[in-house]
Structures are given as structure tokens and as C-alpha cells.
Design a protein around this motif. Structure first.
Motif, mmCIF file in Angstrom:
data_model
loop_
_atom_site.group_PDB
_atom_site.id
_atom_site.type_symbol
_atom_site.label_atom_id
_atom_site.label_comp_id
_atom_site.label_asym_id
_atom_site.label_seq_id
_atom_site.Cartn_x
_atom_site.Cartn_y
_atom_site.Cartn_z
ATOM 1 N N GLU A 1 0.837 -1.203 0.000
ATOM 2 C CA GLU A 1 0.000 0.000 0.000
ATOM 3 C C GLU A 1 0.873 1.254 0.000
ATOM 4 O O GLU A 1 0.554 2.237 -0.675
ATOM 5 N N ALA A 2 1.995 1.230 0.727
ATOM 6 C CA ALA A 2 2.906 2.377 0.765
ATOM 7 C C ALA A 2 3.495 2.638 -0.617
ATOM 8 O O ALA A 2 3.594 3.789 -1.057
ATOM 9 N N ALA A 3 3.884 1.584 -1.328
ATOM 10 C CA ALA A 3 4.446 1.740 -2.672
ATOM 11 C C ALA A 3 3.398 2.294 -3.636
ATOM 12 O O ALA A 3 3.698 3.155 -4.471
ATOM 13 N N LEU A 4 2.159 1.801 -3.537
ATOM 14 C CA LEU A 4 1.093 2.317 -4.396
ATOM 15 C C LEU A 4 0.840 3.793 -4.119
ATOM 16 O O LEU A 4 0.624 4.579 -5.048
ATOM 17 N N LEU A 5 0.879 4.185 -2.849
ATOM 18 C CA LEU A 5 0.698 5.587 -2.477
ATOM 19 C C LEU A 5 1.860 6.434 -3.006
ATOM 20 O O LEU A 5 1.639 7.524 -3.546
ATOM 21 N N ASP A 6 3.091 5.944 -2.878
ATOM 22 C CA ASP A 6 4.261 6.659 -3.414
ATOM 23 C C ASP A 6 4.104 6.905 -4.907
ATOM 24 O O ASP A 6 4.363 8.000 -5.407
ATOM 25 N N TYR A 7 3.679 5.862 -5.623
ATOM 26 C CA TYR A 7 3.499 5.980 -7.071
ATOM 27 C C TYR A 7 2.418 7.015 -7.399
ATOM 28 O O TYR A 7 2.609 7.885 -8.261
ATOM 29 N N LYS A 8 1.298 6.930 -6.692
ATOM 30 C CA LYS A 8 0.186 7.854 -6.940
ATOM 31 C C LYS A 8 0.621 9.300 -6.671
ATOM 32 O O LYS A 8 0.315 10.204 -7.456
ATOM 33 N N MET A 9 1.352 9.517 -5.592
ATOM 34 C CA MET A 9 1.807 10.866 -5.252
ATOM 35 C C MET A 9 2.826 11.356 -6.287
ATOM 36 O O MET A 9 2.770 12.508 -6.727
ATOM 37 N N GLY A 10 3.739 10.479 -6.676
ATOM 38 C CA GLY A 10 4.733 10.851 -7.682
ATOM 39 C C GLY A 10 4.083 11.175 -9.016
ATOM 40 O O GLY A 10 4.472 12.148 -9.691
ATOM 41 N N LEU A 11 3.102 10.392 -9.405
ATOM 42 C CA LEU A 11 2.389 10.635 -10.650
ATOM 43 C C LEU A 11 1.635 11.964 -10.587
ATOM 44 O O LEU A 11 1.613 12.732 -11.558
ATOM 45 N N GLY A 12 1.062 12.267 -9.421
ATOM 46 C CA GLY A 12 0.362 13.542 -9.255
ATOM 47 C C GLY A 12 1.300 14.726 -9.400
ATOM 48 O O GLY A 12 0.972 15.704 -10.081
ATOM 49 N N THR A 13 2.471 14.631 -8.804
ATOM 50 C CA THR A 13 3.467 15.696 -8.911
ATOM 51 C C THR A 13 3.930 15.857 -10.354
ATOM 52 O O THR A 13 4.017 16.967 -10.877
ATOM 53 N N PHE A 14 4.210 14.727 -11.002
ATOM 54 C CA PHE A 14 4.637 14.767 -12.402
ATOM 55 C C PHE A 14 3.549 15.390 -13.277
ATOM 56 O O PHE A 14 3.839 16.211 -14.157
ATOM 57 N N THR A 15 2.302 15.040 -13.023
ATOM 58 C CA THR A 15 1.175 15.555 -13.803
ATOM 59 C C THR A 15 1.055 17.068 -13.642
ATOM 60 O O THR A 15 0.751 17.782 -14.606
ATOM 61 N N GLN A 16 1.312 17.573 -12.437
ATOM 62 C CA GLN A 16 1.279 19.025 -12.217
ATOM 63 C C GLN A 16 2.385 19.723 -13.003
ATOM 64 O O GLN A 16 2.186 20.799 -13.551
ATOM 65 N N LYS A 17 3.557 19.089 -13.061
ATOM 66 C CA LYS A 17 4.705 19.705 -13.722
ATOM 67 C C LYS A 17 4.673 19.531 -15.238
ATOM 68 O O LYS A 17 5.185 20.386 -15.967
ATOM 69 N N MET A 18 4.121 18.412 -15.698
ATOM 70 C CA MET A 18 4.115 18.088 -17.130
ATOM 71 C C MET A 18 2.720 17.620 -17.546
ATOM 72 O O MET A 18 2.530 16.470 -17.944
ATOM 73 N N PRO A 19 1.712 18.497 -17.451
ATOM 74 C CA PRO A 19 0.337 18.050 -17.665
ATOM 75 C C PRO A 19 0.067 17.478 -19.058
ATOM 76 O O PRO A 19 -0.650 16.488 -19.194
ATOM 77 N N GLU A 20 0.614 18.086 -20.088
ATOM 78 C CA GLU A 20 0.335 17.595 -21.443
ATOM 79 C C GLU A 20 0.939 16.210 -21.665
ATOM 80 O O GLU A 20 0.278 15.302 -22.178
ATOM 81 N N LEU A 21 2.165 16.042 -21.244
ATOM 82 C CA LEU A 21 2.822 14.739 -21.388
ATOM 83 C C LEU A 21 2.090 13.670 -20.584
ATOM 84 O O LEU A 21 1.815 12.567 -21.089
ATOM 85 N N ALA A 22 1.732 13.999 -19.350
ATOM 86 C CA ALA A 22 1.018 13.041 -18.504
ATOM 87 C C ALA A 22 -0.337 12.686 -19.116
ATOM 88 O O ALA A 22 -0.735 11.511 -19.114
ATOM 89 N N HIS A 23 -1.039 13.679 -19.656
ATOM 90 C CA HIS A 23 -2.340 13.436 -20.288
ATOM 91 C C HIS A 23 -2.193 12.453 -21.450
ATOM 92 O O HIS A 23 -2.967 11.499 -21.569
#
Length: 123
Positions: free
Chosen positions: A12-34
Motif C-alpha cells: 500500500e505504501a508503494a502504491l501511495l508513493d506511485y500515486k503521489m509521484g504521478l500527481g506531482t509529475f502531472t502538475q509539472k508536465m500536464p500535457e505529457l502526462a495526459h
């Protein structure tokens, strides 16, 4: 302020880390993440192959490539799509036939740990 519950286990901790990291990446690179998200959603859509079969394939590739976050994510995907423990273990057995000892080490440790942890979370 949003309260974040403490993870109950390493999976569960690893899944949360991934979700948080993906959220941060999405904020910084929204078009690429989309575009990446749209592409992967299209790849995992029900088609000739079921979503369960696609998750089993993805898990095998994750084990073969030694990608721990993807191993955890796709083990969860397999379970979420109704794969049994036997189906998951059979799929990673095929992976080990190609990936040898490195794939088998992930199969007999991380995948089995994820199955146990994820099943406990469902209770």
C-alpha cells in the motif's frame, strides 16, 4: 487540509508513493502526462484480449524488466480484474521461463507479498 491515512503495509505504501509521484509529475508536465495516460488507458481497454489478460501480460513484462512499482501496480491490476492467485502465479511462471533467476526472484518474493498484502486490504 486533506488527511492521508497511514499505509497498512509495504504494498500500500508503494502504491501511495506511485500515486503521489504521478500527481506531482502531472502538475509539472500536464500535457505529457495526459497523453501517456490516454495511451495506456487505450492499451488496457477491453478488446479481443480481456483486461485481466492484459494485466497478466503487463505483470509478466514488469517481472521480466525488474520494475518493482509496475510489479506492484499490475499485481493489483490482476487482482482488481479478477485474476486468481493461481492465474497470477502461472503467468509469472511463464515469465520466469524467459527471465530466468532474476524473474523468478521477483516472482517468489514481491509478487507473492503483493498478493498477500492486497488481499488483506480487501478484508
Amino acid at each position: 487540509m486533506e488527511h492521508i491515512q497511514e499505509p497498512r503495509n509495504e504494498t500500500e505504501a508503494a502504491l501511495l508513493d506511485y500515486k503521489m509521484g504521478l500527481g506531482t509529475f502531472t502538475q509539472k508536465m500536464p500535457e505529457l502526462a495526459h497523453h501517456f495516460n490516454a495511451f495506456t488507458e487505450a492499451c488496457f481497454k477491453e478488446g479481443t484480449l480481456s483486461q485481466k489478460e492484459k494485466q497478466l501480460i503487463a505483470l509478466g513484462i514488469s517481472v521480466f524488466s525488474q520494475d518493482e512499482y509496475c510489479i506492484i501496480y499490475h499485481t493489483k491490476g490482476c487482482i482488481d480484474q479478477g485474476a486468481t492467485e493461481e492465474e497470477i502465479l502461472e503467468a509469472i511462471g511463464v515469465t520466469a521461463a524467459f527471465g530466468g533467476g532474476a524473474a523468478m526472484s521477483q516472482a517468489v518474493t514481491l509478487v507473492q507479498e503483493c498478493i498477500t498484502d492486497l488481499n488483506q486490504l480487501k478484508q
